[in-house]
Design an enzyme around this catalytic site. Structure first.
Site, short mmCIF file in Angstrom:
data_model
loop_
_atom_site.label_atom_id
_atom_site.label_comp_id
_atom_site.label_asym_id
_atom_site.label_seq_id
_atom_site.Cartn_x
_atom_site.Cartn_y
_atom_site.Cartn_z
N SER A 145 16.33 45.84 -41.60
CA SER A 145 17.78 45.43 -41.96
C SER A 145 18.43 46.73 -42.95
CB SER A 145 17.88 44.02 -42.63
OG SER A 145 19.09 43.90 -43.02
N TYR A 161 28.44 46.89 -39.25
CA TYR A 161 27.06 47.16 -39.69
C TYR A 161 26.70 46.07 -40.75
CZ TYR A 161 22.91 49.82 -41.36
OH TYR A 161 21.56 50.29 -41.43
N LYS A 165 23.65 43.25 -39.69
CA LYS A 165 22.69 43.22 -40.73
C LYS A 165 22.34 41.71 -41.16
CE LYS A 165 20.67 47.20 -39.63
NZ LYS A 165 19.56 47.28 -38.70
N1 LIG Z 1 18.36 55.55 -42.63
C1 LIG Z 1 18.74 54.71 -43.61
O1 LIG Z 1 19.03 55.21 -44.91
C2 LIG Z 1 18.76 53.31 -43.59
C3 LIG Z 1 19.11 52.59 -44.49
C4 LIG Z 1 19.02 51.06 -44.31
C5 LIG Z 1 18.58 50.47 -42.99
N2 LIG Z 1 18.24 51.46 -42.13
C6 LIG Z 1 17.75 50.90 -40.89
O2 LIG Z 1 16.59 51.41 -40.33
C7 LIG Z 1 16.47 51.63 -39.18
C8 LIG Z 1 16.08 52.99 -38.59
O3 LIG Z 1 17.34 53.79 -38.85
P1 LIG Z 1 16.87 55.32 -38.86
O4 LIG Z 1 17.68 55.75 -40.23
O5 LIG Z 1 15.61 55.40 -38.91
O6 LIG Z 1 17.87 55.57 -37.65
P2 LIG Z 1 17.62 56.74 -36.55
O7 LIG Z 1 17.24 57.96 -37.34
O8 LIG Z 1 19.15 57.05 -36.10
O9 LIG Z 1 16.96 55.91 -35.42
C9 LIG Z 1 17.56 55.05 -34.62
C10 LIG Z 1 16.37 54.75 -33.48
O10 LIG Z 1 16.86 53.74 -32.84
C11 LIG Z 1 17.14 54.21 -31.55
N3 LIG Z 1 18.27 53.38 -30.93
C12 LIG Z 1 19.69 53.41 -31.37
N4 LIG Z 1 20.24 52.52 -30.47
C13 LIG Z 1 19.52 52.13 -29.47
C14 LIG Z 1 19.76 51.66 -28.40
N5 LIG Z 1 20.74 51.09 -28.12
N6 LIG Z 1 18.66 51.41 -27.65
C15 LIG Z 1 17.35 51.72 -27.85
N7 LIG Z 1 17.14 52.56 -28.92
C16 LIG Z 1 18.43 52.58 -29.84
C17 LIG Z 1 17.37 55.34 -31.56
O11 LIG Z 1 16.90 56.30 -30.51
P3 LIG Z 1 18.02 56.90 -29.21
O12 LIG Z 1 19.25 57.10 -30.00
O13 LIG Z 1 17.12 57.74 -28.54
O14 LIG Z 1 18.06 55.29 -28.31
C18 LIG Z 1 16.47 55.88 -32.63
O15 LIG Z 1 14.97 56.00 -31.94
C19 LIG Z 1 17.81 50.87 -38.52
O16 LIG Z 1 17.72 49.47 -38.44
C20 LIG Z 1 18.73 51.16 -39.57
O17 LIG Z 1 19.79 50.12 -39.87
C21 LIG Z 1 18.33 52.61 -42.28
#
Ligand SMILES: NC(=O)c1ccc[n+]([C@@H]2O[C@H](COP(=O)([O-])OP(=O)(O)OC[C@H]3O[C@@H](n4cnc5c(N)ncnc54)[C@H](OP(=O)(O)O)[C@@H]3O)[C@@H](O)[C@H]2O)c1
Length: 261
Positions: A145, A161, A165
């Site tokens: 989340s 978003y 979440k």
């Molecule tokens: N980074 C932060 O600061 C942060 C903070 C709070 C929460 N989060 C949460 O952490 C999680 C991971 O985020 P991240 O920062 O690592 O993001 P990220 O680098 O953008 O990675 C997201 C991953 O999800 C995949 N994805 C996205 N849309 C998709 C779809 N429609 N079908 C299949 N795969 C999909 C992407 O691959 P493809 O694009 O190749 O599909 C990628 O592998 C998410 O749930 C995000 O909301 C992140």
């Protein structure tokens, strides 16, 4: 982390980069077999290569390329994954932060798409693997989340978003109560503020479109050194995964995790 994860089969969505990749590598380190899912085949192959380099993922990780926004692709993914056998660990990590912008400007189709990726897909995957877990008397589901669920007011112009979440967290806690006592735990993980493609993408957006406040907020996180690495974030999930706790909202260890990202 305990050796309770050794020999388990784990499906990680969004495993091609960022937090999902770090979680997948950590699970493999703990002896789990991996199923990696995302849309970008090249990024998934990079994760698979990293696993192979480390001599991890016995028998090789299974890669599934699919768009989780599409119901038919979700169904196909589930069939491919379950053809390999029971899934013991499901980490619903893939998500979209889009659409961003003034709520009145967001087309309904884009809002629906965000719910498909961030809510319906995790629920669909969970309901597909849950019977196998309850039959086995052991399973782990973690839904990734965001701190935004605790403070939705902190991210104006991020309405989709925040709403998705919050819905994901409610689903998670409710399901945990439903399956309590079966050996299956269901928890939320708020990963903190993590330097990933998602953060980079937000910083690259036009402030006029997404709002100067939101843009400035995310630019500040990076400039102030408030972002943790995907590996640091993944560690907070992995260290709790083997335990018995269920229905909890786990926060990343970093103090930044207490604030919405
Ligand atoms: N980074 C932060 O600061 C942060 C903070 C709070 C929460 N989060 C949460 O952490 C999680 C991971 O985020 P991240 O920062 O690592 O993001 P990220 O680098 O953008 O990675 C997201 C991953 O999800 C995949 N994805 C996205 N849309 C998709 C779809 N429609 N079908 C299949 N795969 C999909 C992407 O691959 P493809 O694009 O190749 O599909 C990628 O592998 C998410 O749930 C995000 O909301 C992140």
């Amino acid at each position: 982390m305990t050796d309770v994860l050794a020999g388990r089969t784990a499906l990680v969505t969004g495993a091609g980069r960022g937090i999902g990749r770090a979680v997948a590598l950590g699970l493999a380190d703990a002896g789990a077999d991996l199923i990696l899912l995302a849309r970008s085949a090249d990024q998934l192959e990079e994760t698979r290569a990293l696993l192979a380099e480390r001599g991890l993922a016995r028998g090789g990780a299974l890669v599934i390329t699919a768009d989780l926004a599409q119901e038919e692709e979700r169904t196909r993914s589930i069939e491919i994954a379950l053809a390999r056998g029971r899934i013991d660990v499901l980490v619903n990590n893939a998500a979209t932060v889009e659409p961003l912008g003034a709520t009145t400007e967001i087309p309904a189709a884009e809002l629906r798409w965000a719910f498909e990726v961030n809510v319906f897909a995790p629920i669909a995957l969970t309901t597909a693997v849950l019977p196998g877990m309850t039959d086995a008397g052991w399973g782990r589901v973690v839904n990734v989340s965001s701190g935004i669920a605790a403070r939705p007011e902190a991210m104006p112009r991020g309405n989709a978003y925040a709403a998705t979440k919050a819905a994901l967290e409610a689903h998670t806690i409710n399901l945990a109560a439903e399956v309590r006592g079966t050996g299956v735990t269901v928890n939320v993980y708020r990963p903190g503020r993590v330097e990933t493609a998602m953060q980079e993408w937000i910083r690259a957006q036009d402030p006029a479109r997404i709002g100067a406040a939101l843009h400035g907020r995310f630019t500040h996180f990076a400039a102030a050194g408030e972002l943790i690495s995907p590996e640091e974030s993944a560690a907070g999930l992995l260290e709790r995964l083997g335990g018995q706790e269920t229905g909890a909202v786990w926060e990343a260890e970093d103090p930044a995790a207490a604030r919405p990202a």
